[in-house]
Enzyme design. Sequence first.
Site, PDB file in Angstrom:
ATOM      1  N   ASP A 197       1.324   3.428  -2.729  1.00 27.04           N
ATOM      2  CA  ASP A 197       1.432   2.522  -1.587  1.00 27.04           C
ATOM      3  C   ASP A 197       2.872   2.664  -1.098  1.00 27.04           C
ATOM      4  O   ASP A 197       3.633   3.493  -1.622  1.00 27.04           O
ATOM      5  CB  ASP A 197       1.080   1.074  -1.994  1.00 27.04           C
ATOM      6  CG  ASP A 197       0.467   0.291  -0.826  1.00 27.04           C
ATOM      7  OD1 ASP A 197       1.110   0.213   0.244  1.00 27.04           O
ATOM      8  OD2 ASP A 197      -0.656  -0.224  -0.975  1.00 27.04           O
ATOM      9  N   HIS A 258       0.011   2.967   4.594  1.00 23.98           N
ATOM     10  CA  HIS A 258       0.526   2.580   3.265  1.00 23.98           C
ATOM     11  C   HIS A 258       1.136   3.787   2.541  1.00 23.98           C
ATOM     12  O   HIS A 258       1.039   3.886   1.317  1.00 23.98           O
ATOM     13  CB  HIS A 258      -0.596   1.976   2.399  1.00 23.98           C
ATOM     14  CG  HIS A 258      -1.047   0.616   2.861  1.00 23.98           C
ATOM     15  ND1 HIS A 258      -0.426  -0.543   2.487  1.00 23.98           N
ATOM     16  CD2 HIS A 258      -2.057   0.238   3.681  1.00 23.98           C
ATOM     17  CE1 HIS A 258      -1.036  -1.587   3.035  1.00 23.98           C
ATOM     18  NE2 HIS A 258      -2.026  -1.139   3.778  1.00 23.98           N
ATOM     19  N   GLU A 316      -5.579  -0.890   7.233  1.00 21.06           N
ATOM     20  CA  GLU A 316      -4.405  -1.365   7.973  1.00 21.06           C
ATOM     21  C   GLU A 316      -3.614  -0.222   8.631  1.00 21.06           C
ATOM     22  O   GLU A 316      -2.407  -0.123   8.487  1.00 21.06           O
ATOM     23  CB  GLU A 316      -3.504  -2.185   7.029  1.00 21.06           C
ATOM     24  CG  GLU A 316      -4.241  -3.401   6.479  1.00 21.06           C
ATOM     25  CD  GLU A 316      -3.432  -4.226   5.468  1.00 21.06           C
ATOM     26  OE1 GLU A 316      -3.514  -5.449   5.559  1.00 21.06           O
ATOM     27  OE2 GLU A 316      -2.748  -3.643   4.601  1.00 21.06           O
TER      28      GLU A 316
END
Length: 531
Positions: A197, A258, A316
């Site tokens: 991440d 990410h 996201e």
Amino acid sequence: MVDNNQFHLSPYPSPKHQDKSGNEISVIPKPQKVDLGGDMLTLPHSIFVAGSSTIVATAIASLNQRELDAQLAPDDVSAMVHFLHPDDGAMGIVELPTNPPGAYYLSVSEEGVIITADSERGWFHGLQSLLQLIDTTPRTGSRAVLPTVTITDWPRFKWRGYMLDESRHFSGIEATKRLLDTMAYYKLNIFHWHLTDSPGWRIEIKSKPKLTSVGSVGNYSDPGASPKFYTQEQIRDVVSFANARHIEVIPEIGMPGHMSAAMRSYPEFSGGGTEKDPYYTINPISDAADKFLISILDEVAELFIGAEVIHFGGDEVNVAHKSWRTLGGVQKLIEDGSFKSEHEIEAAFNRRIAKLINGLGFTVGGWDEVFGSGLEIEGTLIFWWHHDRPELLTEILESGYKVVLCPRKPQYFDFLQHETHNVGRTWDGFISLEDVYCFPDSLEAYENRPTNGKVVGINANLWTEQAITQERRDFLTFPRLLATAESAWTLKEYKIWETFFNSRLKNHLPLLETRGLIIFNPYSISVEIPR
Ligand code: TNX
């Protein structure tokens, strides 16, 4: 190691193997069918074990860990603990469900213990129930005692998972093995390992050494924190430790968002991000960036023996769409009609990666944002996390995709578990043990729609932005993970919150502590959680 005297040393009530109505034993998750005999079996000093060599070795090791003297039964001696196959004789009359796999039949009589199953997995499950009976029944001197009982048991869901975020804060080998061993004891069978991440890249990739020499530096609290990652040797060690406990390790290598840790390491592949996080994505239209990902996934595929799924994140991403607009080539692709929007570019990226992962022989896992990208129905598993969008779950299920249920509420364990807690994630309420226990039957979008067996199971997810220390990670996880275990295993009609909370769980808190875990005690609520 289980200490004989643990119950005297601990602040919890002494263990009971029956509730007031006389039909409760302290096995978590609650078995589907329990028939108590009303007598007790005291195991002899030397416990002889017989059956297939793998499960016998596991059983002997686990019994000896409990300071019992377990041994392989010599040929001419009858065994006290017997692992049988339904074809082996009398127990063959027991009908065990075969799907999801892992059913077992456990009989404790005054003559001894018989565990019948048609697979190593089933025997392993039966062994965990036996160990729990031993661990929650007071001993006579050094001898183990257990109630006479017959149990017929099988899992409700195939996928009984826990996700650990190692990027935001790193847990390391010792804590991870302790977690896996505890998961196995509660019949959880999926360890979803969030290894990459933005704050840090935690898995060694030999062909891309900067991912760890640069990318493993830092964590969510401190961008300069010393490098932390798993070598490939350590990954293999964790995977085989998990596999020996019938746990599948699912790696998550997040993309195209990410990815700041990876893109800090190899900025030539960056697709940009936001002002605060300029390396958030990988370039979604670059052949060189695709090749970079291919080499990473090739190595990942080799490491995760026994895994059916490789998870590629996919969540996201839209926060970075604005920066994609400025990438060389993107404007042209939109102008010449190849793509209508950055959204379509993202979908095309998802399809390429999914195909690649499928081509490596794995199902592709992705967060629910990947729904709508046109991934193959058969080779895809979608992780529904937007609890505020139940209609999305309905759409995903109606499209025919397989789904893991892990809605933020109540499945995100970074939420605090009690209203008085004040350290960690302090926004958007809290998630109680009962909320976790009642899932997924509390979920209207799941209960009231035909799911066609497409829901493979549930995950509890521990994101670690606010879970800075191991003590805090354990405290957020336990005992909520025991509620997850029961939700994932026990059929709705046999789940009873009151007996879980008022009876069985009480006997397990000291066992968790004996494992060295720092846990939340829901019977005696303290105001603060560990820093
Ligand atoms: C959302 S769930 C995320 C994570 C965060 C988490 C914090 C998901 C797919 N993405 O990156 O850590 O919320 O609760």
